[in-house]
Design a protein around this motif. Structure first.
Motif, PDB file in Angstrom:
ATOM      1  N   PHE A   1      -0.487 -15.369 -11.950  1.00 55.68           N
ATOM      2  CA  PHE A   1      -0.589 -14.373 -10.884  1.00 55.68           C
ATOM      3  C   PHE A   1       0.800 -13.950 -10.420  1.00 55.68           C
ATOM      4  O   PHE A   1       1.039 -12.764 -10.153  1.00 55.68           O
ATOM      5  CB  PHE A   1      -1.392 -14.925  -9.712  1.00 55.68           C
ATOM      6  N   ALA A   2       1.712 -14.901 -10.320  1.00 54.01           N
ATOM      7  CA  ALA A   2       3.082 -14.570  -9.910  1.00 54.01           C
ATOM      8  C   ALA A   2       3.703 -13.572 -10.881  1.00 54.01           C
ATOM      9  O   ALA A   2       4.373 -12.608 -10.465  1.00 54.01           O
ATOM     10  CB  ALA A   2       3.933 -15.833  -9.830  1.00 54.01           C
ATOM     11  N   HIS A   3       3.492 -13.773 -12.175  1.00 58.15           N
ATOM     12  CA  HIS A   3       4.016 -12.831 -13.164  1.00 58.15           C
ATOM     13  C   HIS A   3       3.403 -11.444 -12.979  1.00 58.15           C
ATOM     14  O   HIS A   3       4.097 -10.426 -13.097  1.00 58.15           O
ATOM     15  CB  HIS A   3       3.725 -13.336 -14.577  1.00 58.15           C
ATOM     16  N   ARG A   4       2.119 -11.394 -12.664  1.00 57.01           N
ATOM     17  CA  ARG A   4       1.461 -10.103 -12.441  1.00 57.01           C
ATOM     18  C   ARG A   4       2.054  -9.373 -11.234  1.00 57.01           C
ATOM     19  O   ARG A   4       2.277  -8.156 -11.274  1.00 57.01           O
ATOM     20  CB  ARG A   4      -0.039 -10.307 -12.220  1.00 57.01           C
ATOM     21  N   VAL A   5       2.334 -10.116 -10.166  1.00 62.27           N
ATOM     22  CA  VAL A   5       2.888  -9.484  -8.968  1.00 62.27           C
ATOM     23  C   VAL A   5       4.312  -8.993  -9.229  1.00 62.27           C
ATOM     24  O   VAL A   5       4.723  -7.957  -8.707  1.00 62.27           O
ATOM     25  CB  VAL A   5       2.838 -10.447  -7.765  1.00 62.27           C
ATOM     26  N   VAL A   6       5.065  -9.729 -10.041  1.00 62.23           N
ATOM     27  CA  VAL A   6       6.408  -9.269 -10.401  1.00 62.23           C
ATOM     28  C   VAL A   6       6.321  -7.917 -11.105  1.00 62.23           C
ATOM     29  O   VAL A   6       7.129  -7.006 -10.836  1.00 62.23           O
ATOM     30  CB  VAL A   6       7.122 -10.297 -11.302  1.00 62.23           C
ATOM     31  N   GLU A   7       5.344  -7.763 -11.983  1.00 67.93           N
ATOM     32  CA  GLU A   7       5.183  -6.485 -12.676  1.00 67.93           C
ATOM     33  C   GLU A   7       4.820  -5.366 -11.700  1.00 67.93           C
ATOM     34  O   GLU A   7       5.261  -4.223 -11.851  1.00 67.93           O
ATOM     35  CB  GLU A   7       4.120  -6.607 -13.768  1.00 67.93           C
TER      36      GLU A   7
ATOM     37  N   SER B   1      -0.017   6.768   0.991  1.00 68.39           N
ATOM     38  CA  SER B   1       0.725   7.640   0.080  1.00 68.39           C
ATOM     39  C   SER B   1       1.223   6.874  -1.138  1.00 68.39           C
ATOM     40  O   SER B   1       1.236   7.409  -2.259  1.00 68.39           O
ATOM     41  CB  SER B   1       1.919   8.280   0.809  1.00 68.39           C
ATOM     42  N   THR B   2       1.611   5.623  -0.919  1.00 73.74           N
ATOM     43  CA  THR B   2       2.088   4.795  -2.022  1.00 73.74           C
ATOM     44  C   THR B   2       0.978   4.547  -3.035  1.00 73.74           C
ATOM     45  O   THR B   2       1.184   4.638  -4.251  1.00 73.74           O
ATOM     46  CB  THR B   2       2.621   3.455  -1.499  1.00 73.74           C
ATOM     47  N   LEU B   3      -0.225   4.249  -2.556  1.00 73.18           N
ATOM     48  CA  LEU B   3      -1.355   4.012  -3.452  1.00 73.18           C
ATOM     49  C   LEU B   3      -1.712   5.282  -4.230  1.00 73.18           C
ATOM     50  O   LEU B   3      -2.047   5.224  -5.420  1.00 73.18           O
ATOM     51  CB  LEU B   3      -2.569   3.522  -2.661  1.00 73.18           C
ATOM     52  N   THR B   4      -1.629   6.424  -3.551  1.00 73.05           N
ATOM     53  CA  THR B   4      -1.919   7.696  -4.221  1.00 73.05           C
ATOM     54  C   THR B   4      -0.889   7.987  -5.303  1.00 73.05           C
ATOM     55  O   THR B   4      -1.240   8.378  -6.430  1.00 73.05           O
ATOM     56  CB  THR B   4      -1.948   8.843  -3.199  1.00 73.05           C
ATOM     57  N   SER B   5       0.377   7.785  -4.984  1.00 75.01           N
ATOM     58  CA  SER B   5       1.445   8.040  -5.956  1.00 75.01           C
ATOM     59  C   SER B   5       1.366   7.060  -7.122  1.00 75.01           C
ATOM     60  O   SER B   5       1.678   7.411  -8.268  1.00 75.01           O
ATOM     61  CB  SER B   5       2.810   7.936  -5.276  1.00 75.01           C
ATOM     62  N   TYR B   6       0.961   5.835  -6.834  1.00 77.10           N
ATOM     63  CA  TYR B   6       0.781   4.830  -7.885  1.00 77.10           C
ATOM     64  C   TYR B   6      -0.216   5.340  -8.921  1.00 77.10           C
ATOM     65  O   TYR B   6       0.044   5.313 -10.139  1.00 77.10           O
ATOM     66  CB  TYR B   6       0.291   3.531  -7.258  1.00 77.10           C
TER      67      TYR B   6
ATOM     68  N   GLU C   1      -3.771   5.025 -13.236  1.00 77.81           N
ATOM     69  CA  GLU C   1      -4.812   4.054 -12.914  1.00 77.81           C
ATOM     70  C   GLU C   1      -4.651   3.610 -11.468  1.00 77.81           C
ATOM     71  O   GLU C   1      -3.561   3.704 -10.894  1.00 77.81           O
ATOM     72  CB  GLU C   1      -4.737   2.839 -13.838  1.00 77.81           C
ATOM     73  N   ALA C   2      -5.745   3.139 -10.892  1.00 73.65           N
ATOM     74  CA  ALA C   2      -5.675   2.632  -9.520  1.00 73.65           C
ATOM     75  C   ALA C   2      -4.940   1.293  -9.510  1.00 73.65           C
ATOM     76  O   ALA C   2      -5.043   0.516 -10.468  1.00 73.65           O
ATOM     77  CB  ALA C   2      -7.078   2.457  -8.951  1.00 73.65           C
ATOM     78  N   PRO C   3      -4.192   1.004  -8.460  1.00 73.19           N
ATOM     79  CA  PRO C   3      -3.518  -0.296  -8.383  1.00 73.19           C
ATOM     80  C   PRO C   3      -4.524  -1.435  -8.307  1.00 73.19           C
ATOM     81  O   PRO C   3      -5.599  -1.260  -7.715  1.00 73.19           O
ATOM     82  CB  PRO C   3      -2.688  -0.190  -7.097  1.00 73.19           C
ATOM     83  N   PRO C   4      -4.231  -2.589  -8.892  1.00 79.34           N
ATOM     84  CA  PRO C   4      -5.179  -3.708  -8.851  1.00 79.34           C
ATOM     85  C   PRO C   4      -5.442  -4.164  -7.419  1.00 79.34           C
ATOM     86  O   PRO C   4      -4.509  -4.418  -6.654  1.00 79.34           O
ATOM     87  CB  PRO C   4      -4.481  -4.801  -9.669  1.00 79.34           C
ATOM     88  N   ALA C   5      -6.726  -4.280  -7.061  1.00 74.34           N
ATOM     89  CA  ALA C   5      -7.102  -4.557  -5.672  1.00 74.34           C
ATOM     90  C   ALA C   5      -6.687  -5.940  -5.210  1.00 74.34           C
ATOM     91  O   ALA C   5      -6.514  -6.157  -4.009  1.00 74.34           O
ATOM     92  CB  ALA C   5      -8.616  -4.383  -5.516  1.00 74.34           C
TER      93      ALA C   5
END
Length: 277
Positions: A39-45, A114-119, A125-129
């Motif tokens: 999970f830590a690696h995923r958050v770094v990405e 706005s950040t989620l929309t720009s993502y 793709e939508a950011p992982p919830a």
């Protein structure tokens, strides 16, 4: 479709880990937040994606609390943060905490949306919830996060279903009732043991019960003080900002000294030593 594919390639391939070290960036992040290593690696990405958005969007950006924990840790690696990382971004990414005003709260709510929309626009793709939760979670639970030492504190997770229905005050009451329950069990155990050994005389049992009640009072007072502290924190909100725009124009950061502000989050970081790894 990415606005700046070349920039994303540079950010996505920039190493955060040193070769052949037993306690690298991701392992430290996992330990500090009680996360699994994966999970830590995923958050770094996701932090890489946040940094990219901070440069290419024309608005301030605000990270999720999980992404913000990577940011907090990354800034302690000063040679990397202000060296290769800044060189890749092409500009500094400043961290600008909120000043706790009502206008700040609205500003950061808007920034997060706005950040989620720009993502979604930039990455298709939508950011992982589980890393980018809804705003009510991002700005609701984060003030209660605290870094603690698990060598001296026992942490018992609350079931997800229970968390949904129990308010902060109810949690205090539930904790106090739990302590009373433990006190009763302790007294009953002491009663049975001493009755068997002393033929019914139980002065020590009452002494043990009094000691447990004293501990219960201390726990209750501590919980009450912690509740007050959390209430004060909850009004502080989270920071935000950005490093630049598509056209490269710089906007004054939150401190008013120019150069763009990358934003911030709230929360202290998790569970301290001994978790994750």
């Amino acid at each position: 479709m990415k606005t700046n594919p070349e920039l994303w390639t540079k950010i996505s391939t920039l190493p955060f880990e040193q070769d052949a070290v037993p306690f690298g960036f991701a392992r430290r992040l996992a330990r500090d937040n009680c996360w699994s290593h994966d999970f830590a690696h995923r958050v770094v990405e996701e932090y890489r994606r946040f940094a990219y958005l901070a440069v290419v969007t024309d608005h301030e950006v605000t990270p999720s609390d999980e992404v913000d924990q990577v940011w907090h840790l990354h800034m302690t690696y000063t040679r990397h943060y202000w060296g290769p990382f800044q060189e890749v971004l092409g500009r500094p990414l400043h961290h600008g905490p909120t000043q706790g005003t009502a206008s700040d709260k609205q500003r950061f709510d808007d920034n997060y949306a706005s950040t989620l929309t720009s993502y979604a626009h930039e990455f298709g793709e939508a950011p992982p919830a589980d890393i980018w939760p809804a705003a009510k979670i991002r700005f609701g639970d984060a003030p209660y996060y605290q870094r603690i030492n698990t060598a001296t504190h026992l942490v018992v997770p609350m079931p997800r279903a229970l968390r949904r229905i129990v308010s902060a005050r109810s949690r205090m009451a539930l904790g106090f009732l739990s302590v009373l329950g433990i006190s009763g069990l302790t007294f009953a155990s002491a009663h049975a043991a001493l009755a068997a050994d002393s033929g019914g005389n139980m002065p020590l049992g009452f002494l043990l019960f009094g000691l447990v009640l004293l501990i219960a009072v201390i726990v209750l007072v501590s919980a009450r003080n912690a509740g007050k502290a959390s209430a004060k924190k909850s009004g502080s909100g989270c920071g935000a900002g950005y490093a630049g725009t598509n056209s490269g124009k710089a906007k004054a950061d939150a401190d008013g000294d120019g150069g763009g502000d990358g934003g911030s989050g709230c929360g202290g970081g998790g569970c301290g030593g001994g978790c994750g790894g």
